[in-house]
Design an enzyme around this catalytic site. Structure first.
Site, mmCIF file in Angstrom:
data_model
loop_
_atom_site.group_PDB
_atom_site.id
_atom_site.type_symbol
_atom_site.label_atom_id
_atom_site.label_comp_id
_atom_site.label_asym_id
_atom_site.label_seq_id
_atom_site.Cartn_x
_atom_site.Cartn_y
_atom_site.Cartn_z
ATOM 1 N N TRP A 1 0.939 -1.083 0.236
ATOM 2 C CA TRP A 1 -0.040 -0.154 -0.124
ATOM 3 C C TRP A 1 0.980 1.310 -0.029
ATOM 4 O O TRP A 1 1.827 1.329 0.662
ATOM 5 C CB TRP A 1 -1.095 0.204 1.265
ATOM 6 C CG TRP A 1 -1.672 1.420 1.176
ATOM 7 C CD1 TRP A 1 -2.640 1.766 0.521
ATOM 8 C CD2 TRP A 1 -1.526 2.543 2.005
ATOM 9 N NE1 TRP A 1 -3.227 2.956 0.663
ATOM 10 C CE2 TRP A 1 -2.273 3.493 1.746
ATOM 11 C CE3 TRP A 1 -0.469 2.831 2.975
ATOM 12 C CZ2 TRP A 1 -2.360 4.758 2.162
ATOM 13 C CZ3 TRP A 1 -0.509 4.108 3.749
ATOM 14 C CH2 TRP A 1 -1.534 5.032 3.302
ATOM 15 N N GLU B 1 -2.958 -2.854 -2.749
ATOM 16 C CA GLU B 1 -3.927 -2.375 -1.959
ATOM 17 C C GLU B 1 -4.507 -0.950 -2.472
ATOM 18 O O GLU B 1 -3.842 -0.094 -2.351
ATOM 19 C CB GLU B 1 -3.601 -2.390 -0.528
ATOM 20 C CG GLU B 1 -4.904 -1.798 0.300
ATOM 21 C CD GLU B 1 -4.590 -1.755 1.795
ATOM 22 O OE1 GLU B 1 -3.497 -2.053 2.082
ATOM 23 O OE2 GLU B 1 -5.316 -1.481 2.542
ATOM 24 N N LYS C 1 -7.120 2.714 -2.373
ATOM 25 C CA LYS C 1 -7.773 3.110 -1.572
ATOM 26 C C LYS C 1 -8.660 4.362 -2.072
ATOM 27 O O LYS C 1 -8.270 4.848 -3.259
ATOM 28 C CB LYS C 1 -6.729 4.058 -0.557
ATOM 29 C CG LYS C 1 -7.096 4.610 0.617
ATOM 30 C CD LYS C 1 -6.165 4.739 1.812
ATOM 31 C CE LYS C 1 -6.923 5.382 3.043
ATOM 32 N NZ LYS C 1 -5.836 5.236 4.198
ATOM 33 N N ASP D 1 -9.284 -3.571 1.139
ATOM 34 C CA ASP D 1 -9.445 -2.858 2.670
ATOM 35 C C ASP D 1 -10.919 -2.285 2.663
ATOM 36 O O ASP D 1 -11.179 -1.643 2.065
ATOM 37 C CB ASP D 1 -8.564 -1.915 2.873
ATOM 38 C CG ASP D 1 -8.456 -1.231 4.086
ATOM 39 O OD1 ASP D 1 -9.340 -1.156 4.759
ATOM 40 O OD2 ASP D 1 -7.447 -1.327 4.872
ATOM 41 N N HIS E 1 -12.030 1.256 2.568
ATOM 42 C CA HIS E 1 -11.318 2.062 1.622
ATOM 43 C C HIS E 1 -12.216 2.264 0.604
ATOM 44 O O HIS E 1 -11.761 2.492 -0.787
ATOM 45 C CB HIS E 1 -10.001 1.286 0.791
ATOM 46 C CG HIS E 1 -8.799 1.690 1.827
ATOM 47 N ND1 HIS E 1 -7.744 1.237 1.660
ATOM 48 C CD2 HIS E 1 -8.877 2.081 3.191
ATOM 49 C CE1 HIS E 1 -6.676 1.328 2.567
ATOM 50 N NE2 HIS E 1 -7.521 1.936 3.563
ATOM 51 N N HIS F 1 -8.372 -6.897 3.885
ATOM 52 C CA HIS F 1 -7.791 -6.153 5.104
ATOM 53 C C HIS F 1 -9.220 -5.669 5.845
ATOM 54 O O HIS F 1 -9.899 -4.749 5.314
ATOM 55 C CB HIS F 1 -7.023 -4.731 4.478
ATOM 56 C CG HIS F 1 -5.794 -5.102 4.683
ATOM 57 N ND1 HIS F 1 -4.805 -3.712 4.429
ATOM 58 C CD2 HIS F 1 -4.744 -5.940 4.837
ATOM 59 C CE1 HIS F 1 -3.713 -4.494 4.767
ATOM 60 N NE2 HIS F 1 -3.466 -5.647 4.892
ATOM 61 N N ASP G 1 -13.042 7.937 8.749
ATOM 62 C CA ASP G 1 -11.900 7.092 9.237
ATOM 63 C C ASP G 1 -11.947 5.636 8.771
ATOM 64 O O ASP G 1 -13.252 4.925 8.660
ATOM 65 C CB ASP G 1 -11.823 7.176 10.636
ATOM 66 C CG ASP G 1 -10.589 6.109 11.164
ATOM 67 O OD1 ASP G 1 -9.713 6.287 10.749
ATOM 68 O OD2 ASP G 1 -11.079 5.244 11.850
ATOM 69 N N ASP H 1 -10.380 2.667 9.729
ATOM 70 C CA ASP H 1 -9.573 1.877 10.351
ATOM 71 C C ASP H 1 -10.376 1.620 11.678
ATOM 72 O O ASP H 1 -9.568 1.193 12.645
ATOM 73 C CB ASP H 1 -8.114 2.283 10.608
ATOM 74 C CG ASP H 1 -7.448 2.337 9.312
ATOM 75 O OD1 ASP H 1 -7.454 1.687 8.488
ATOM 76 O OD2 ASP H 1 -7.038 3.576 9.135
ATOM 77 N N ASP I 1 -7.054 -5.408 9.412
ATOM 78 C CA ASP I 1 -6.375 -3.696 9.533
ATOM 79 C C ASP I 1 -7.150 -2.916 9.889
ATOM 80 O O ASP I 1 -7.906 -2.013 9.428
ATOM 81 C CB ASP I 1 -5.987 -3.508 8.036
ATOM 82 C CG ASP I 1 -5.187 -2.371 7.993
ATOM 83 O OD1 ASP I 1 -4.604 -1.787 9.198
ATOM 84 O OD2 ASP I 1 -5.029 -1.583 6.769
HETATM 85 C C1 RNT Z 1 -3.719 2.429 4.941
HETATM 86 C C2 RNT Z 1 -3.857 0.834 4.379
HETATM 87 C C3 RNT Z 1 -2.834 0.123 4.886
HETATM 88 C C4 RNT Z 1 -2.176 0.368 6.245
HETATM 89 C C5 RNT Z 1 -1.319 -0.677 6.828
HETATM 90 C C6 RNT Z 1 -0.657 -0.247 8.061
HETATM 91 O O1 RNT Z 1 -4.989 3.140 4.646
HETATM 92 O O2 RNT Z 1 -5.067 0.198 4.829
HETATM 93 O O3 RNT Z 1 -3.071 -1.348 4.627
HETATM 94 O O4 RNT Z 1 -3.368 0.327 7.136
HETATM 95 O O5 RNT Z 1 -0.248 -0.941 6.009
HETATM 96 ZN ZN ZN Z 2 -5.475 -1.719 4.568
#
Ligand code: RNT
Ligand code: ZN
Length: 422
Positions: A187, A228, A230, A261, A264, A288, A296, A298, A328
């Site tokens: 990423w 990955e 986003k 992810d 994302h 992920h 956000d 995460d 993640d």
């Molecule tokens: C960031 C990505 C990535 C990170 C990690 C720490 O937006 O999701 O995967 O969270 O590499």
């Molecule tokens: Zn990620």
């Protein structure tokens, strides 16, 4: 302990059997599906390259400063061990380049080597888990201008190309040492806060950098390459070089894995629906799992409808060999071990929920055009005694049941975390 868990399990089993679901078979399957737990929940994604390292720059942000976070690799390993003891089943561990064992000297990202990860490999062998790897292209002065692999500046770009090449070499080494392929997920934070004129140039540069990186061939039994995408990040609101479209085109053309992810994408976009759309064409998917909340990406995963839907889609496609399940998320505002356990258990619960679905019955309703019955049964599933099966499974795997693990984490907080003064 006789708290009725076995009796409840036996009666729940009958409930599911009435709809043709073989609970024992589902539990056998659950036991075999590994989930890749990310290491960075333990220290808010800081890494241990420098004392007091913090996540900085690069479009991601860890919030919260609850005391007790791991201050070095041995504390992180102890915390992972505690968390793992409360998560049933097969686990892998996802590490990041910035968690190398660099001793007391500073090793820059373009200088990392396989031997910096020997102690992780030893740990993995001892704990009987396999490892996945992530190069680290953030929290570094050469990532501060917003572009790494897609930078127009050749020196910056080459620095990061070297880092990712070394990361692949390390991943190959890890996979070889452990005898299990290591998923290397790339990423990059590249993008821009505001209107961008050089969109195409950066994407062309990124494609070239990726081609150069992947021109080194390694056996797939050692390493699996994933990229990955986003939607946006902090300070990359207007333009992300590695967008979904970009990487989708890249992986299809170059036969790589796509990392999805779940934080994302646009909040109304469903990652669960992408699984059946990609499977006919793609080499593989790396997940992920995360929980997006407003801006956000995460938050800690919870047992949500979408998480369940993702697992249902993998299960219905019988694609557990094509889809790697990993997490993640990072939350520094609550007990970090607790966050891990909540998130990973939610992933496993959703997986079990999916494995207990009488898919044939639902498909039959569809074929008979009884769509009220299909929706009705989806609703019925929600009140079936799923929790009794989950608790039994946890106990059988030597882990705490749902009403037990919280006290275990509180105990660890008192005995271990509260003694760390950070
Ligand atoms: C960031 C990505 C990535 C990170 C990690 C720490 O937006 O999701 O995967 O969270 O590499
Ligand atoms: Zn990620």
């Amino acid at each position: 302990m006789n708290d009725g868990i076995e009796e409840k399990f036996e009666s729940a089993k009958k409930y599911y059997a009435d709809y043709g679901v073989d609970v024992d078979k589902a539990l056998e399957k659950l036991k075999e599906i590994p989930i890749s737990v990310h290491c960075w929940q333990g220290d808010d994604c800081g890494g241990f390259e420098k004392p007091d390292a913090e996540l900085s720059g690069g479009g991601i942000l860890a919030t919260g400063n609850k005391p007790g976070k791991a201050r070095n690799l041995s504390e992180l390993k102890a915390d992972i061990k505690k968390a793992f003891s409360l998560i049933p089943g097969k686990k892998r561990l996802g590490i990041h380049a910035m968690y190398g064992d660099f001793g007391s000297k500073f090793v820059d990202r373009d200088k990392i080597e396989s031997n910096h990860f020997d102690s992780w490999i030893e740990w993995a062998k001892k704990e009987k888990v396999n490892l996945d790897f992530h190069p680290t292209l953030f929290s570094h002065e050469l990532a501060n201008d917003g572009f790494t692999l897609s930078a127009k500046d050749k020196n910056i770009r080459n620095f990061w190309i070297e880092h990712v090449k070394r990361s692949r070499e390390i991943s190959n080494y890890i996979g070889k040492e452990l005898g299990a392929s290591c998923v290397m997920n790339l990423w990059i934070p590249d993008g821009s806060k505001d209107l961008t004129a050089s969109r195409l140039e950066h994407r062309q540069i990124l494609a070239g950098a990726l081609d150069e990186i992947f021109s080194v061939k390694y056996p797939e039994k050692n390493i699996i390459d994933a990229v990955e995408s986003k939607l946006f990040g902090i300070a990359s609101e207007s333009y992300v070089v590695g967008s979904y479209d970009f990487y989708l085109a890249y992986v299809l053309k170059n036969d790589k894995f796509m990392t999805l992810d779940t934080g994302h994408f646009h909040p109304t976009e469903k990652v669960s629906d992408k699984i059946s759309a990609l499977i006919p064409f793609i080499k593989g998917i790396n997940l992920h799992l995360s929980r997006g909340v407003r801006w956000d990406s995460d938050h800690v995963t919870t047992l949500s409808e979408e998480l369940i839907a993702i697992m249902q889609e993998i299960n219905r496609a019988d694609a557990f060999d094509k889809v790697y399940i990993g997490s993640d998320f990072f939350d520094g505002s609550i007990n970090r071990i607790g966050a891990w356990v909540i998130g990973e258990r939610a992933i496993l619960k959703s997986l079990l929920y999916a494995l207990l679905e009488p898919t044939d019955l639902l498909k039959k309703y569809e074929e008979e055009n009884r769509l009220f019955a299909r929706l009705g049964f989806f609703e019925q599933l929600k009140t079936m005694p799923f929790g009794d099966i989950w608790n039994y499974y946890c106990r059988q795997m030597g882990t705490d049941a749902e009403n037990e693990w919280i006290d275990e984490v509180i105990k660890y907080e008192r005995e271990v975390l509260e003694n760390r003064n950070n």
